[in-house]
Design an enzyme around this catalytic site. Structure first.
Site, PDB file in Angstrom:
ATOM      1  N   ASP A 285       1.332  -0.978  -0.040  1.00 41.26           N
ATOM      2  CA  ASP A 285      -0.300   0.325  -0.279  1.00 41.26           C
ATOM      3  C   ASP A 285       1.053   1.269   0.174  1.00 41.26           C
ATOM      4  OD1 ASP A 285       0.718  -1.042   2.301  1.00 41.26           O
ATOM      5  OD2 ASP A 285      -0.762   0.441   3.848  1.00 41.26           O
TER       6      ASP A 285
ATOM      7  N   GLU B 156      -0.465  -2.536   5.173  1.00 39.37           N
ATOM      8  CA  GLU B 156       0.745  -2.362   5.672  1.00 39.37           C
ATOM      9  C   GLU B 156       0.188  -0.676   7.163  1.00 39.37           C
ATOM     10  OE1 GLU B 156       3.357  -0.739   8.572  1.00 39.37           O
ATOM     11  OE2 GLU B 156       3.211  -0.059   6.762  1.00 39.37           O
TER      12      GLU B 156
END
Length: 428
Positions: free
Chosen positions: A108, A174
């Site tokens: 991400d 994350e």
């Protein structure tokens, strides 16, 4: 001489038994080195692609499609998508039986408007909390994905030398909410003996940083609601001022680290990041809301700091006739490296680092949800320097100017590939 003949013979036999293992290891190390160079241009190309097209947490749909396509093209035995929402798992089976080891990268990006001026800089925008903002891989996850795909190509090319299975974990979110912990709950580590991961940092390009036990801190958010009695700003004695109370709470919270805990055991941080209360200059409001972060590297200290925050908030408010409560939801635990695994793999990291520059470092107060994996099985998480040529530092992770030196990527590919092979061979 006769006294030492039998021990010498036994020693010779032991060394002879070890020689095939040493030869095999040397063979795969040489081949990994060559294959890492062969895939370097592809890894850089992948990094630039991911950087130009970032996606926020739990929205990594096109990123996941790209990763799944790359793994399938490499002939992976199994490619799973939709894991923990948008995650991807690739399974590579070696030609020989053995255990399973895992390698992990996160996917991400962040709601950050890029200011690097790079030719492949992100131009993606989104609405974030009601405001139009850019989207950027400002924490280096683009490099993590490219490195792991590079390792996937290296290892797929030598599966005849793999004694077991390698699980490639591409993890969503994350930055949160819900990433590694969701993957663990879905059983991603089932039948897996060890896991390795890396994070890029602004340090000399190709330098590798590692530490046994606590490498990155636990991260907990906390919120504080202070309630007073609203009144006119010209008559504060008619009410209870939650703004003044909040100021005292902030001051008192700082004494937890500076005066109340033994920081010789491990460092800790308590910071207030936001404070909101009131809407007019001459009205003392009824309520103030604050939020902050807690960073710790020791689990017992973590629990102690949490209790001290709650007590400090409550009692400080009461001393002014106000009420206040601190709420601390479950956060991200300490990213702790397995001591024996770290010792065993330190030579691998040294071989992979630029000019052998692999160093034991002090703990990093940033946090990583790789810790959820490390809580389950033996794990090693390390840092990779990606500063510009000739620099020893650079813009911090999460900065709109964060920079990744492409020359460092090959060292990450070599490290991840070698760690997997070293661990699998060590289990034979």
């Amino acid at each position: 001489m006769a006294l030492f003949a039998k021990p010498i013979l036994r020693m010779t036999a032991v060394l002879a038994a070890l020689l095939p293992v040493i030869t095999i290891a040397a063979d795969w190390q040489t081949e990994v080195d060559q294959r890492v160079q062969n895939v370097n241009d592809k890894v850089i190309e992948l990094r630039h692609h991911f950087h130009a097209y970032p996606e926020l947490s739990n929205q990594e749909f096109k990123t996941a499609q790209k990763i799944a396509a790359e793994l399938s093209a490499l002939g992976f035995d199994e490619v799973q998508t939709g894991v923990a929402g948008t995650g991807v798992i690739g399974i590579l089976k070696g030609s020989k039986p053995g255990p399973t080891v895992a390698l992990r990268a996160d996917m991400d990006a962040l709601p950050v408007t890029e200011k690097t001026g790079l030719p492949f800089a992100s131009t993606v925008t989104t609405e974030w909390r009601g405001t139009e903002t850019g989207v950027m891989h400002a924490c280096g996850h683009d490099a993590h994905m490219a490195i792991l795909l590079g390792a996937a190509e290296v290892l797929a090319g030598i599966r005849d030398q793999i004694p077991g299975k390698i699980k490639f974990i591409f993890q969503p979110a994350e930055e949160g909410p819900g990433g590694a912990d969701v993957m663990v709950a879905e059983g991603v580590l089932r039948d897996t003996g060890a896991i390795f991961g890396l994070h890029v940092f602004p340090a000399p390009a190709g330098m590798i940083m590692y530490k046994p036990e606590g490498f990155m801190a636990a991260a907990d958010t906390f919120s504080v609601v202070v309630k007073g009695v609203q009144t006119h700003g010209s008559m504060p004695w008619k009410g209870v001022d939650p703004i003044a109370v909040s100021a005292q709470i902030i001051n008192n919270l700082q004494t937890i680290v500076s005066r109340q805990i033994d920081v010789s055991k491990a460092p800790a941080v308590v910071s207030i990041g936001s404070i909101n209360g009131g809407n007019r200059n001459n009205i003392i409001p009824e309520e103030v809301v604050m939020s902050g972060t807690i960073r710790t590297l020791d689990m017992a200290m973590r629990a102690d700091v949490h209790e001290r925050i709650k007590r400090t908030v409550k009692l400080t408010a009461e001393s002014f006739g106000a009420t206040a409560e601190a709420t601390i939801p479950d956060g991200v635990p300490v990213t702790a490296n397995d001591v024996e695994l770290t010792r065993q793999m330190a030579p691998v990291l040294k071989r992979a680092a630029a000019d052998g520059n692999a160093q034991l470092v002090k703990p990093i107060m940033g946090a990583e949800d790789f810790s959820f994996f490390a809580n389950e099985i033996p794990a090693l998480f390390f840092g990779l320097g990606v500063a510009a040529d000739g620099e020893v530092d650079g813009a911090a992770n999460h900065s709109p100017y964060f920079y990744v030196n492409d020359k460092a990527l090959s060292h990450g590919v070599k490290a991840m590939s070698s760690l997997a092979l070293e661990w699998l061979h060590s289990q034979q």
